[in-house]
Design an enzyme around this catalytic site. Structure first.
Site, PDB file in Angstrom:
ATOM      1  N   ASP A  67      26.565  39.603  43.935  1.00 14.50           N
ATOM      2  CA  ASP A  67      27.300  40.275  42.860  1.00 14.50           C
ATOM      3  C   ASP A  67      26.329  40.960  41.910  1.00 14.50           C
ATOM      4  O   ASP A  67      25.111  40.785  42.020  1.00 14.50           O
ATOM      5  CB  ASP A  67      28.192  39.268  42.105  1.00 14.50           C
ATOM      6  CG  ASP A  67      27.488  37.958  41.778  1.00 14.50           C
ATOM      7  OD1 ASP A  67      26.252  37.897  41.891  1.00 14.50           O
ATOM      8  OD2 ASP A  67      28.167  36.987  41.408  1.00 14.50           O
ATOM      9  N   ASP A 136      34.462  26.748  36.595  1.00 13.07           N
ATOM     10  CA  ASP A 136      35.888  27.007  36.852  1.00 13.07           C
ATOM     11  C   ASP A 136      36.163  27.196  38.349  1.00 13.07           C
ATOM     12  O   ASP A 136      37.248  27.604  38.740  1.00 13.07           O
ATOM     13  CB  ASP A 136      36.364  28.240  36.068  1.00 13.07           C
ATOM     14  CG  ASP A 136      35.609  29.519  36.447  1.00 13.07           C
ATOM     15  OD1 ASP A 136      34.728  29.466  37.332  1.00 13.07           O
ATOM     16  OD2 ASP A 136      35.915  30.586  35.865  1.00 13.07           O
ATOM     17  N   HIS A 138      34.516  29.306  40.413  1.00 13.82           N
ATOM     18  CA  HIS A 138      34.285  30.632  40.992  1.00 13.82           C
ATOM     19  C   HIS A 138      33.093  30.640  41.943  1.00 13.82           C
ATOM     20  O   HIS A 138      32.167  29.836  41.810  1.00 13.82           O
ATOM     21  CB  HIS A 138      34.161  31.715  39.916  1.00 13.82           C
ATOM     22  CG  HIS A 138      32.901  31.729  39.107  1.00 13.82           C
ATOM     23  ND1 HIS A 138      32.878  31.573  37.744  1.00 13.82           N
ATOM     24  CD2 HIS A 138      31.608  31.915  39.451  1.00 13.82           C
ATOM     25  CE1 HIS A 138      31.635  31.654  37.297  1.00 13.82           C
ATOM     26  NE2 HIS A 138      30.843  31.861  38.318  1.00 13.82           N
ATOM     27  N   GLU A 143      36.691  35.047  40.135  1.00 13.85           N
ATOM     28  CA  GLU A 143      37.250  34.117  39.162  1.00 13.85           C
ATOM     29  C   GLU A 143      38.570  33.544  39.692  1.00 13.85           C
ATOM     30  O   GLU A 143      39.152  34.095  40.640  1.00 13.85           O
ATOM     31  CB  GLU A 143      37.486  34.844  37.833  1.00 13.85           C
ATOM     32  CG  GLU A 143      36.216  35.392  37.175  1.00 13.85           C
ATOM     33  CD  GLU A 143      35.360  34.303  36.522  1.00 13.85           C
ATOM     34  OE1 GLU A 143      35.444  33.130  36.920  1.00 13.85           O
ATOM     35  OE2 GLU A 143      34.593  34.659  35.601  1.00 13.85           O
TER      36      GLU A 143
END
Ligand code: GLP
Length: 261
Positions: A67, A136, A138, A143
């Site tokens: 990314d 979380d 990801h 996400e």
């Protein structure tokens, strides 16, 4: 999925570096998928040490970043391109031109995302993809609620992710870019071997949900459950909320010699 619970991140780094060593020495033009963040740093240090010692040749390896932040120049110190050069590739015989990332500076980000998918395909796909996990759940910057079939595209970061990454921006969450281009979950699942690294209690909940919870877009790392060759390398604290640790430890301890991760 194979769960490897290690005593320390250093032990995990050796196991993963061994797997990378096998990939790069067995392929004609091996491809590695690289993650940023703190989790893979031990692996990069181990690979650099082997490269310097002359026991690992990475010269024919092509690398693809997972990314990239949108809104940072490529040479910004916290762009993922700069990060990976600084923490890994600059210290090895990997050619700078062989390190690819999504072009998050392009005016047409959708076009850049499509070109990145084409570049990965053109290189024959990714042999081994390193992954970290956000608190979380990801992976990359996918996400919660990311489609499990998603491809490289623009994503908006959650406030939780921006706060977690503020440590790279002098503690200022507002300085963390709001958007990123990230390989999609569908893209990641096409890599031939997925290796997810995690350590520390802050990751325990996400790790337990990814491994033992339901497959759900609400916890993107649970997509590893779909992959035929996924390995999770975690320390005891990151493993602390798993229910079947005895089984995972016993399985790894009883692994036949010939069976690699
Ligand atoms: C960022 C990256 C992810 C990484 C995650 C966890 O959000 N985009 O690829 O896995 O952080 O980072 P760390 O390993 O530092 O906990």
């Amino acid at each position: 999925m194979e769960i490897v619970i290690v005593d320390s991140s250093e032990d995990g780094a050796v196991i993963v570096a061994d797997a990378i060593g096998r990939v790069v020495s067995s392929g004609v033009s091996p491809t590695l998928g690289l993650a940023t963040g703190g989790s893979p740093l031990g692996v990069y240090r181990e690979l650099i040490a082997r490269s310097r010692a002359g026991t690992l040749r990475l010269a024919d390896t092509t690398c693809f970043l997972l990314d990239e932040y949108v809104g940072l120049a490529q040479d910004h110190p916290e762009s993922y391109r700069s990060f990976i050069r600084r923490e890994f590739t600059d210290h090895t015989d990997i050619a700078d031109e062989a390190v690819h990332g999504p072009d998050a500076t392009a005016a047409d980000l959708s076009g850049a995302a499509e070109r990145y998918e084409a570049a990965i395909r053109g290189a024959g796909g990714i042999d081994l993809q390193l992954l970290g996990i956000g608190s979380d759940g990801h992976i990359g910057f996918n996400e919660p609620s990311s489609s499990l079939g998603s491809r490289t595209r623009l994503k908006t970061l959650t406030e939780e992710t921006r706060r977690a990454n503020a440590r790279f921006f002098d503690g200022d969450a507002d300085a963390v870019p709001r958007y990123a281009l990230t390989q999609g979950i569908g893209t990641i699942l096409e890599a031939r071997h997925l290796v997810l690294l995690a350590s520390g209690p802050a990751k325990a909940e996400a790790v337990a949900a990814a491994i033992e919870g339901p497959l759900t877009a609400s916890l993107p790392a649970s997509a590893l459950q779909l992959h035929p060759h996924a390995t999770v390398v975690i320390d005891g604290t990151a493993a602390s909320l798993l229910e079947r640790t005895d089984y995972y430890r016993a399985t790894y301890d009883a692994k036949p010699e010939w069976q690699e991760i």
